[in-house]
Design a protein around this motif. Structure first.
Motif: not given
Length: 71
Positions: A8-10, A25-28, A48-49, A58-60
Motif C-alpha cells: 500500500y503506497a501513497a 514493488l518493481i525495483r529500487p 511501484v506499479y 517512484v515513491i519514497s
C-alpha cells in the motif's frame, strides 16, 4: 521490502496526496529518477506499479507499507 512485494503506497507532495493504493514493488529507484538518499541514511525510493491506473510511480520507502511479501 523486496521486489514483487504487494504494498500500500501513497504518492505525496508537501501539500497533497496525488495517488494512493495497492501496488507491486518493481525495483529500487537507485537515483534514476530522484537523488538516492539511502547513501546518507534516508529512505530508499521504489518504483511501484499501480494496476488500477496502469502506471509506475517512484515513491519514497517512508510512504510504502508492505501488505504481502513475495516468496
Amino acid at each position: 521490502m523486496e521486489i514483487g512485494d504487494l504494498v500500500y503506497a501513497a504518492d505525496k507532495t508537501s501539500f497533497q496526496t496525488l495517488h494512493e493504493g495497492i501496488g507491486l514493488l518493481i525495483r529500487p529507484d537507485e537515483g534514476r529518477t530522484y537523488v538516492d538518499n539511502s547513501k546518507y541514511g534516508g529512505a530508499v525510493n521504489w518504483e511501484v506499479y499501480f494496476p488500477d491506473i496502469t502506471e509506475t510511480i517512484v515513491i519514497s520507502g517512508d510512504d510504502i507499507e508492505v501488505i504481502n511479501e513475495s516468496r
